[in-house]
Each structure stands twice: as C-alpha cells, then as structure tokens.
Design a protein around this motif. Sequence first.
Motif, PDB file in Angstrom:
ATOM      1  N   VAL A  18       0.983  -1.438   0.157  1.00  0.00           N
ATOM      2  CA  VAL A  18      -0.368   0.173  -0.413  1.00  0.00           C
ATOM      3  C   VAL A  18       0.622   0.999   0.259  1.00  0.00           C
ATOM      4  N   GLU A  19       2.075   0.878   0.697  1.00  0.00           N
ATOM      5  CA  GLU A  19       3.160   2.304   0.933  1.00  0.00           C
ATOM      6  C   GLU A  19       3.834   3.014  -0.044  1.00  0.00           C
ATOM      7  N   VAL A  20       3.555   2.480  -0.847  1.00  0.00           N
ATOM      8  CA  VAL A  20       4.063   2.242  -2.176  1.00  0.00           C
ATOM      9  C   VAL A  20       3.550   2.667  -3.732  1.00  0.00           C
ATOM     10  N   CYS A  21       2.088   2.558  -4.154  1.00  0.00           N
ATOM     11  CA  CYS A  21       1.457   2.620  -4.605  1.00  0.00           C
ATOM     12  C   CYS A  21       1.531   4.142  -4.799  1.00  0.00           C
ATOM     13  N   PRO A  22       1.630   4.817  -5.546  1.00  0.00           N
ATOM     14  CA  PRO A  22       1.328   6.290  -6.443  1.00  0.00           C
ATOM     15  C   PRO A  22       0.512   6.813  -6.946  1.00  0.00           C
ATOM     16  N   VAL A  23      -0.810   5.104  -6.971  1.00  0.00           N
ATOM     17  CA  VAL A  23      -1.713   5.882  -6.989  1.00  0.00           C
ATOM     18  C   VAL A  23      -3.137   5.510  -5.935  1.00  0.00           C
ATOM     19  N   ASP A  24      -2.808   5.008  -5.074  1.00  0.00           N
ATOM     20  CA  ASP A  24      -4.299   3.902  -3.618  1.00  0.00           C
ATOM     21  C   ASP A  24      -4.976   3.711  -4.660  1.00  0.00           C
ATOM     22  N   CYS A  25      -4.541   2.871  -5.176  1.00  0.00           N
ATOM     23  CA  CYS A  25      -5.699   1.617  -5.617  1.00  0.00           C
ATOM     24  C   CYS A  25      -5.776   0.235  -4.656  1.00  0.00           C
ATOM     25  N   PHE A  26      -5.381  -0.029  -3.291  1.00  0.00           N
ATOM     26  CA  PHE A  26      -5.364  -1.184  -2.234  1.00  0.00           C
ATOM     27  C   PHE A  26      -7.485  -0.557  -1.955  1.00  0.00           C
ATOM     28  N   HIS A  27      -7.511  -1.332  -1.343  1.00  0.00           N
ATOM     29  CA  HIS A  27      -8.180  -1.195  -1.146  1.00  0.00           C
ATOM     30  C   HIS A  27      -8.759  -2.198  -0.272  1.00  0.00           C
ATOM     31  N   LEU A  45       5.068  -1.717  -8.087  1.00  0.00           N
ATOM     32  CA  LEU A  45       5.829  -1.394  -7.011  1.00  0.00           C
ATOM     33  C   LEU A  45       5.793  -1.712  -6.835  1.00  0.00           C
ATOM     34  N   CYS A  46       4.338  -2.368  -6.030  1.00  0.00           N
ATOM     35  CA  CYS A  46       4.301  -3.070  -5.434  1.00  0.00           C
ATOM     36  C   CYS A  46       3.468  -5.027  -5.250  1.00  0.00           C
ATOM     37  N   GLU A  47       4.087  -5.547  -6.293  1.00  0.00           N
ATOM     38  CA  GLU A  47       4.552  -6.963  -6.363  1.00  0.00           C
ATOM     39  C   GLU A  47       5.946  -7.476  -5.983  1.00  0.00           C
ATOM     40  N   PRO A  48       6.970  -6.724  -5.640  1.00  0.00           N
ATOM     41  CA  PRO A  48       8.216  -6.834  -4.898  1.00  0.00           C
ATOM     42  C   PRO A  48       7.839  -6.883  -3.557  1.00  0.00           C
ATOM     43  N   GLU A  49       6.765  -5.583  -3.116  1.00  0.00           N
ATOM     44  CA  GLU A  49       6.970  -5.599  -1.356  1.00  0.00           C
ATOM     45  C   GLU A  49       6.028  -6.387  -0.399  1.00  0.00           C
ATOM     46  N   CYS A  50       5.616  -7.600  -1.269  1.00  0.00           N
ATOM     47  CA  CYS A  50       4.553  -8.400  -0.605  1.00  0.00           C
ATOM     48  C   CYS A  50       5.404  -9.373  -0.421  1.00  0.00           C
ATOM     49  N   PRO A  51       5.464  -9.210   1.117  1.00  0.00           N
ATOM     50  CA  PRO A  51       6.113 -10.413   2.206  1.00  0.00           C
ATOM     51  C   PRO A  51       5.441 -11.806   2.002  1.00  0.00           C
ATOM     52  N   ALA A  52       4.173 -11.600   1.396  1.00  0.00           N
ATOM     53  CA  ALA A  52       3.095 -13.158   1.356  1.00  0.00           C
ATOM     54  C   ALA A  52       3.258 -13.882   0.160  1.00  0.00           C
ATOM     55  N   ALA A  54       1.993 -12.296  -2.931  1.00  0.00           N
ATOM     56  CA  ALA A  54       0.325 -12.742  -3.172  1.00  0.00           C
ATOM     57  C   ALA A  54      -0.004 -11.606  -3.744  1.00  0.00           C
ATOM     58  N   ILE A  55       0.855 -10.947  -4.649  1.00  0.00           N
ATOM     59  CA  ILE A  55       0.400 -10.132  -6.502  1.00  0.00           C
ATOM     60  C   ILE A  55       0.832 -10.218  -7.404  1.00  0.00           C
ATOM     61  N   TYR A  56       0.168 -10.523  -8.031  1.00  0.00           N
ATOM     62  CA  TYR A  56       0.575 -11.220  -9.533  1.00  0.00           C
ATOM     63  C   TYR A  56      -0.164 -10.142 -10.511  1.00  0.00           C
ATOM     64  N   PRO A  57       0.661  -9.478 -11.291  1.00  0.00           N
ATOM     65  CA  PRO A  57       0.325  -9.115 -12.903  1.00  0.00           C
ATOM     66  C   PRO A  57      -0.997 -10.056 -13.440  1.00  0.00           C
ATOM     67  N   GLU A  58      -2.432  -9.844 -13.934  1.00  0.00           N
ATOM     68  CA  GLU A  58      -3.493  -9.871 -13.743  1.00  0.00           C
ATOM     69  C   GLU A  58      -2.892 -11.330 -15.081  1.00  0.00           C
ATOM     70  N   ASP A  59      -2.011 -11.074 -16.054  1.00  0.00           N
ATOM     71  CA  ASP A  59      -1.643 -12.276 -17.295  1.00  0.00           C
ATOM     72  C   ASP A  59      -0.563 -13.267 -16.656  1.00  0.00           C
ATOM     73  N   ASP A  60      -0.102 -12.917 -15.286  1.00  0.00           N
ATOM     74  CA  ASP A  60       0.411 -14.050 -14.641  1.00  0.00           C
ATOM     75  C   ASP A  60      -0.159 -15.015 -13.507  1.00  0.00           C
ATOM     76  N   VAL A  61      -1.647 -14.468 -13.399  1.00  0.00           N
ATOM     77  CA  VAL A  61      -2.099 -15.196 -11.801  1.00  0.00           C
ATOM     78  C   VAL A  61      -1.773 -16.513 -11.877  1.00  0.00           C
TER      79      VAL A  61
END
Length: 107
Positions: A18-27, A45-52, A54-61
Amino acid sequence: MPFVVIENCIKCKYTDCVEVCPVDCFHEGPNFLVIDPEECIDCTLCEPECPAKAIYPEDDVPAGQEGFIALNAELSKQWPVITTRQDPLPDAAEWDGKPGKLPLLER
C-alpha cells in the motif's frame, strides 16, 4: 494490465504494498486487500513489496487463482481505499502459504 491480489493475502493482510502505490488503488477488507483494476497503472512497485507473494500481474495469476481477478474488481467497489501501512493481522505468519483460504475471506 492491472495487478491482482490472490488467496495468500487472506488472513495475512500485509500492507507493505500500500505504501508504495502511487495511485492509491488498494482497498481494505477485514482480512484481505484488493486492487482496483480501473485505478492500477501497472507500475510494478507493489509486487516485490508483498511479503506473502500474493500480488501478480493479471496475465500471470497462478493456475487456480483466476477467480481473484473478478474478486478484486468486485470488492474494490465495496471496500474503502487504504493508503498507509498498518500492522499485518496478528497471526499472519501462521497463515502465510496455507492453501484453501478462500472460504475464510471476510466481506
């Protein structure tokens, strides 16, 4: 192509992303985060920050997690925006990596 939060976030809810998101797209929901696909600018920016992891590009889910694409879109319309880092859920480390958490999602 927006990013998607998948099952491993459930009952963990790390907010480093959440902290690194430049457009506040997290809910934020009670025990899960989602990304608004209409707001996400695919900045990566968010993907490498997730310790779990749990974040993927839509095409790579990962296989079996495709339902989270629609779930992120749906819940981002219902839940409030989160813009600051918070502590993860108290037992996040115990839940990280456990499969089959979708029934535990609190709406």
